[in-house]
Design an enzyme around this catalytic site. Structure first.
Site, PDB file in Angstrom:
ATOM      1  N   CYS A   1       4.913  -0.270   7.524  1.00 61.59           N
ATOM      2  CA  CYS A   1       4.714   0.875   6.637  1.00 61.59           C
ATOM      3  C   CYS A   1       6.016   1.168   5.894  1.00 61.59           C
ATOM      4  O   CYS A   1       7.091   1.118   6.498  1.00 61.59           O
ATOM      5  CB  CYS A   1       4.310   2.082   7.482  1.00 61.59           C
ATOM      6  SG  CYS A   1       4.048   3.584   6.542  1.00 61.59           S
ATOM      7  N   LEU A   2       5.905   1.464   4.610  1.00 59.79           N
ATOM      8  CA  LEU A   2       7.109   1.782   3.831  1.00 59.79           C
ATOM      9  C   LEU A   2       7.820   3.025   4.368  1.00 59.79           C
ATOM     10  O   LEU A   2       9.017   3.197   4.140  1.00 59.79           O
ATOM     11  CB  LEU A   2       6.747   1.998   2.353  1.00 59.79           C
ATOM     12  CG  LEU A   2       6.304   0.743   1.588  1.00 59.79           C
ATOM     13  CD1 LEU A   2       5.886   1.104   0.172  1.00 59.79           C
ATOM     14  CD2 LEU A   2       7.421  -0.300   1.562  1.00 59.79           C
TER      15      LEU A   2
ATOM     16  N   HIS B   1      -5.236   2.203   7.085  1.00 64.09           N
ATOM     17  CA  HIS B   1      -3.841   2.648   7.257  1.00 64.09           C
ATOM     18  C   HIS B   1      -3.500   3.739   6.224  1.00 64.09           C
ATOM     19  O   HIS B   1      -2.920   4.771   6.569  1.00 64.09           O
ATOM     20  CB  HIS B   1      -2.922   1.430   7.114  1.00 64.09           C
ATOM     21  CG  HIS B   1      -1.451   1.714   7.162  1.00 64.09           C
ATOM     22  ND1 HIS B   1      -0.616   1.185   8.120  1.00 64.09           N
ATOM     23  CD2 HIS B   1      -0.662   2.460   6.348  1.00 64.09           C
ATOM     24  CE1 HIS B   1       0.624   1.618   7.903  1.00 64.09           C
ATOM     25  NE2 HIS B   1       0.632   2.384   6.825  1.00 64.09           N
ATOM     26  N   GLU B   2      -3.876   3.490   4.955  1.00 62.41           N
ATOM     27  CA  GLU B   2      -3.527   4.454   3.896  1.00 62.41           C
ATOM     28  C   GLU B   2      -4.343   5.743   4.023  1.00 62.41           C
ATOM     29  O   GLU B   2      -3.814   6.832   3.778  1.00 62.41           O
ATOM     30  CB  GLU B   2      -3.717   3.830   2.507  1.00 62.41           C
ATOM     31  CG  GLU B   2      -2.881   2.580   2.225  1.00 62.41           C
ATOM     32  CD  GLU B   2      -1.405   2.722   2.536  1.00 62.41           C
ATOM     33  OE1 GLU B   2      -0.867   3.847   2.493  1.00 62.41           O
ATOM     34  OE2 GLU B   2      -0.769   1.698   2.853  1.00 62.41           O
TER      35      GLU B   2
ATOM     36  N   HIS C   1      -2.758   8.087   6.327  1.00 56.45           N
ATOM     37  CA  HIS C   1      -1.678   8.887   5.731  1.00 56.45           C
ATOM     38  C   HIS C   1      -2.227  10.175   5.118  1.00 56.45           C
ATOM     39  O   HIS C   1      -1.572  11.222   5.161  1.00 56.45           O
ATOM     40  CB  HIS C   1      -0.951   8.095   4.631  1.00 56.45           C
ATOM     41  CG  HIS C   1       0.088   7.123   5.143  1.00 56.45           C
ATOM     42  ND1 HIS C   1       1.178   7.530   5.883  1.00 56.45           N
ATOM     43  CD2 HIS C   1       0.203   5.785   5.006  1.00 56.45           C
ATOM     44  CE1 HIS C   1       1.924   6.463   6.178  1.00 56.45           C
ATOM     45  NE2 HIS C   1       1.350   5.396   5.663  1.00 56.45           N
TER      46      HIS C   1
ATOM     47  N   GLN D   1       3.079  10.016   1.215  1.00 58.87           N
ATOM     48  CA  GLN D   1       4.346   9.313   1.469  1.00 58.87           C
ATOM     49  C   GLN D   1       5.386   9.605   0.399  1.00 58.87           C
ATOM     50  O   GLN D   1       6.577   9.415   0.615  1.00 58.87           O
ATOM     51  CB  GLN D   1       4.114   7.792   1.521  1.00 58.87           C
ATOM     52  CG  GLN D   1       3.371   7.329   2.758  1.00 58.87           C
ATOM     53  CD  GLN D   1       3.196   5.824   2.727  1.00 58.87           C
ATOM     54  OE1 GLN D   1       2.262   5.315   2.121  1.00 58.87           O
ATOM     55  NE2 GLN D   1       4.106   5.104   3.366  1.00 58.87           N
TER      56      GLN D   1
ATOM     57  N   GLY E   1       0.828  -1.200   0.000  1.00 59.42           N
ATOM     58  CA  GLY E   1       0.000   0.000   0.000  1.00 59.42           C
ATOM     59  C   GLY E   1       0.862   1.249   0.000  1.00 59.42           C
ATOM     60  O   GLY E   1       2.001   1.218   0.493  1.00 59.42           O
TER      61      GLY E   1
HETATM   62 NI    NI Z   1       2.035   3.419   5.655  1.00 58.21          NI
END
Ligand code: NI
Length: 170
Positions: A95-96, A137-138, A141, A55, A50
Site C-alpha cells: 500500500c502506498l 483493498h481500495e 480505504h 489516502q 491503486g
Molecule cells: Ni492502500
C-alpha cells in the site's frame, strides 16, 4: 501547455486520518473530476497501482486503479459497492500508505462491483485475481481500513513502530 494537475500528499500509516469512513459522492462534477486527475497523477508518480481518496486526505468515496503494465488503463470508481463475492484467495498486498511493507491477505476471490465512472455514469464489473484484490483493498480505504488491520496485533505494532521510526528519520 501548462498542466494544472497537482501531486497530492499521501498519508502514511499510522496516520489516524486513514481510519475515518469516507462519505458518498453526491454529484460527479468538475471538482470531483479534478480530484480524480490529481489522484491519478499522484498514483502514477508514486508509482502505485491503486489509490483511494482518503489516502490523500479527501474523505469521499473515490478509488482509482491501474494494474496494466503500460499504465494506460485507468479504472475510476466513484461510490463503489461490492454486490457479490465468491470464493476466497490469499495474495501479497502492499500500500502506498504503508511503504515497504508487504503481507499475505485473505480476501474474496471473485467480486461483482457497482460504481459510477468519472462522468457519473453507473456501471458494474466482475473482477478476479489482482484486480479483485485491488478493488477490495481500495474500498477498505473508503471504510477507514488499511490492509495491515487484517494482521495480528503483534505484527501491526511492529509495522507501526517501523513506520514511525522511518518518518522520524526522514
Ligand atoms: Ni492502500
Amino acid at each position: 501547455m501548462l498542466s494544472n494537475m497537482a501531486l497530492l500528499d499521501i498519508l502514511i500509516y499510522p496516520d489516524p486520518r486513514l481510519h475515518i469512513q469516507a462519505r458518498s459522492v453526491e454529484r460527479v462534477d468538475s471538482r470531483i473530476q479534478t480530484l480524480i486527475e490529481d489522484m491519478s497523477e499522484t498514483m502514477y508518480a508514486a508509482p502505485g497501482i491503486g489509490l483511494a481518496a482518503p489516502q490523500v486526505n479527501v474523505l469521499e468515496r473515490i478509488i482509482i486503479i491501474d494494474i496494466s503494465e503500460s499504465k494506460d488503463s485507468l479504472l475510476v470508481m466513484v461510490n463503489p459497492e461490492i454486490i457479490d463475492i465468491e470464493g476466497s484467495a490469499e495474495q501479497e498486498e502492499g500500500c502506498l500508505s504503508v511503504p515497504g511493507i508487504y503481507a499475505q491477505i485473505n480476501r474474496g476471490e471473485e467480486i461483482r462491483v457497482r460504481a459510477q465512472n468519472k462522468e457519473g455514469k453507473p456501471f458494474e464489473l466482475v473482477a478476479e485475481g489482482l484486480l479483485s484484490v485491488c478493488i477490495q483493498h481500495e474500498i477498505d480505504h473508503l471504510n477507514g481500513k488499511v490492509f495491515v488491520d487484517y494482521l495480528s496485533h503483534l505484527k501491526r505494532d511492529r509495522i507501526k513502530k517501523k513506520m514511525l521510526k522511518t518518518q522520524r528519520n526522514a
